[in-house]
Design a protein around this motif. Structure first.
Motif, short mmCIF file in Angstrom:
data_model
loop_
_atom_site.label_atom_id
_atom_site.label_comp_id
_atom_site.label_asym_id
_atom_site.label_seq_id
_atom_site.Cartn_x
_atom_site.Cartn_y
_atom_site.Cartn_z
N ALA A 122 0.83 -1.20 0.00
CA ALA A 122 0.00 0.00 0.00
C ALA A 122 0.87 1.25 0.00
N VAL A 123 0.43 2.26 -0.75
CA VAL A 123 1.11 3.55 -0.82
C VAL A 123 0.07 4.64 -0.58
N VAL A 124 0.27 5.47 0.43
CA VAL A 124 -0.67 6.57 0.69
C VAL A 124 -0.62 7.55 -0.48
N VAL A 125 -1.80 7.93 -0.98
CA VAL A 125 -1.88 8.89 -2.08
C VAL A 125 -2.81 10.04 -1.70
N PRO A 126 -2.55 11.26 -2.18
CA PRO A 126 -3.46 12.38 -1.91
C PRO A 126 -4.70 12.28 -2.78
N HIS A 127 -5.87 12.38 -2.17
CA HIS A 127 -7.11 12.33 -2.94
C HIS A 127 -8.06 13.42 -2.46
N VAL A 128 -8.71 13.22 -1.31
CA VAL A 128 -9.59 14.23 -0.73
C VAL A 128 -9.20 14.43 0.74
N SER A 129 -9.57 15.57 1.28
CA SER A 129 -9.08 15.94 2.62
C SER A 129 -9.72 15.14 3.74
N ASP A 130 -10.90 14.57 3.51
CA ASP A 130 -11.61 13.90 4.60
C ASP A 130 -11.49 12.39 4.57
N MET A 131 -10.53 11.86 3.81
CA MET A 131 -10.42 10.41 3.68
C MET A 131 -9.00 10.02 3.30
N ILE A 132 -8.46 9.00 3.95
CA ILE A 132 -7.15 8.47 3.55
C ILE A 132 -7.36 7.52 2.36
N SER A 133 -6.55 7.71 1.34
CA SER A 133 -6.63 6.86 0.16
C SER A 133 -5.28 6.19 -0.10
N TYR A 147 -0.99 0.80 -9.20
CA TYR A 147 -2.40 1.09 -9.42
C TYR A 147 -2.79 2.22 -8.47
N SER A 148 -3.17 3.37 -9.01
CA SER A 148 -3.31 4.56 -8.19
C SER A 148 -4.58 4.61 -7.35
N GLY A 149 -5.62 3.88 -7.77
CA GLY A 149 -6.91 4.08 -7.11
C GLY A 149 -7.44 5.44 -7.51
N ASP A 150 -7.47 6.37 -6.59
CA ASP A 150 -7.79 7.77 -6.87
C ASP A 150 -6.71 8.62 -6.24
N CYS A 151 -6.04 9.45 -7.02
CA CYS A 151 -5.06 10.36 -6.41
C CYS A 151 -4.95 11.64 -7.22
N ALA A 152 -4.66 12.72 -6.52
CA ALA A 152 -4.55 14.04 -7.15
C ALA A 152 -3.20 14.24 -7.82
N ARG A 153 -2.20 13.49 -7.40
CA ARG A 153 -0.89 13.54 -8.03
C ARG A 153 -0.15 12.23 -7.75
N VAL A 154 0.73 11.87 -8.63
CA VAL A 154 1.49 10.64 -8.47
C VAL A 154 2.55 10.85 -7.39
N PRO A 155 2.62 9.97 -6.39
CA PRO A 155 3.67 10.10 -5.38
C PRO A 155 5.05 10.17 -6.04
N GLU A 156 5.88 11.06 -5.56
CA GLU A 156 7.17 11.31 -6.18
C GLU A 156 8.01 10.04 -6.27
N GLU A 157 7.97 9.21 -5.21
CA GLU A 157 8.79 7.99 -5.22
C GLU A 157 8.33 7.03 -6.32
N ILE A 158 7.02 6.99 -6.57
CA ILE A 158 6.48 6.12 -7.62
C ILE A 158 6.89 6.63 -8.99
N LEU A 159 6.77 7.93 -9.20
CA LEU A 159 7.15 8.51 -10.49
C LEU A 159 8.63 8.28 -10.77
N GLU A 160 9.48 8.49 -9.78
CA GLU A 160 10.91 8.30 -9.96
C GLU A 160 11.23 6.85 -10.31
N LYS A 161 10.57 5.92 -9.62
CA LYS A 161 10.83 4.50 -9.89
C LYS A 161 10.36 4.10 -11.29
N TYR A 162 9.25 4.70 -11.76
CA TYR A 162 8.79 4.39 -13.12
C TYR A 162 9.77 4.95 -14.16
N LEU A 163 10.16 6.20 -14.00
CA LEU A 163 11.04 6.83 -14.97
C LEU A 163 12.41 6.16 -15.02
#
Length: 223
Positions: A122-133, A147-163
């Protein structure tokens, strides 16, 4: 693509069904999210017949968890008390299941999963302020996908690992337009170079604009 999909639509575009991915082996269904349209799709595709079902939930918005209760009830009461394993990093989901009348005898609950077939982190992602996603980093047969589920931006560590090539595929929820409520990714073109786009698959669509997505050289998902 390592994952298959039951739907790729957002909560407000049910024409493409609720976004939900899965991976299957001979006897096990690994399911990522179980929104309002998902149980019906599992029945139609006869995935319900798998001996084992393991469900990962990203968060408790209805388009991601809306038919989980029906899935658990069906397996227990119709399929001779078959027990589904529900996986979520916190106890929060237990409260939801209790509210919708699903007793803990109907399912097993785990906070993570790592077996010989699949490893899921599991990786915590930013989505909405009233719920952990959460998103999920999934390892299958030497390959890694996110697999992002729902997130407002890709976590930096995930983006770096993909690139850098450490992650093989990204499955990302996107929005067709910027709004004041930025709950989904809107800046993929700024983040992903053209030569890295073919293994970035766009999901959770708020309208069917897959032709435009392909023109930008990102991956699209057929259901």
């Amino acid at each position: 693509m390592l994952l298959n999909f039951l739907g790729i639509g957002s909560a407000f575009f049910p024409q493409l069904k609720n976004t939900s991915a899965y991976y299957e082996t001979e006897d096990t269904l690994y399911l990522f999210d179980c929104g309002e349209t998902v149980f019906d799709e599992i029945l139609k595709r006869k995935l319900i017949e798998k001996k084992y079902i393991k469900v990962f939930i990203t968060h408790t918005h209805c388009d991601h968890v809306g038919s989980l209760g029906s899935l658990l009830s069906y397996c227990y009461y119709v399929q001779d008390k078959k027990i589904v394993e529900v996986i979520h990093p916190t106890d929060y989901l237990k409260k939801f299941l209790e509210i919708v009348g699903i007793g803990d005898e109907l399912y097993n609950y785990s906070y993570s999963l790592n077996n010989n077939e699949i490893k899921v982190e599991a990786v915590v992602v930013p989505h909405v302020s009233d719920m952990i996603s959460y998103g999920y980093l999934i390892s299958i047969k030497g390959k890694k996908v996110f697999y992002s589920g729902d997130c407002a931006r890709v976590p930096e560590e995930i983006l770096e690992k993909y690139l850098s090539g450490e992650i093989d595929e990204l499955y990302l929820d996107i929005s067709s337009k910027k709004t004041s409520h930025a709950a989904h990714i809107v800046d993929l073109e700024e983040m992903i170079p053209v030569d890295k786009r073919k293994n970035v698959y766009c999901m959770h669509l708020d309208k069917d604009y897959r032709e435009v997505i392909r023109e930008k050289q990102f991956g699209t998902i057929e259901i």
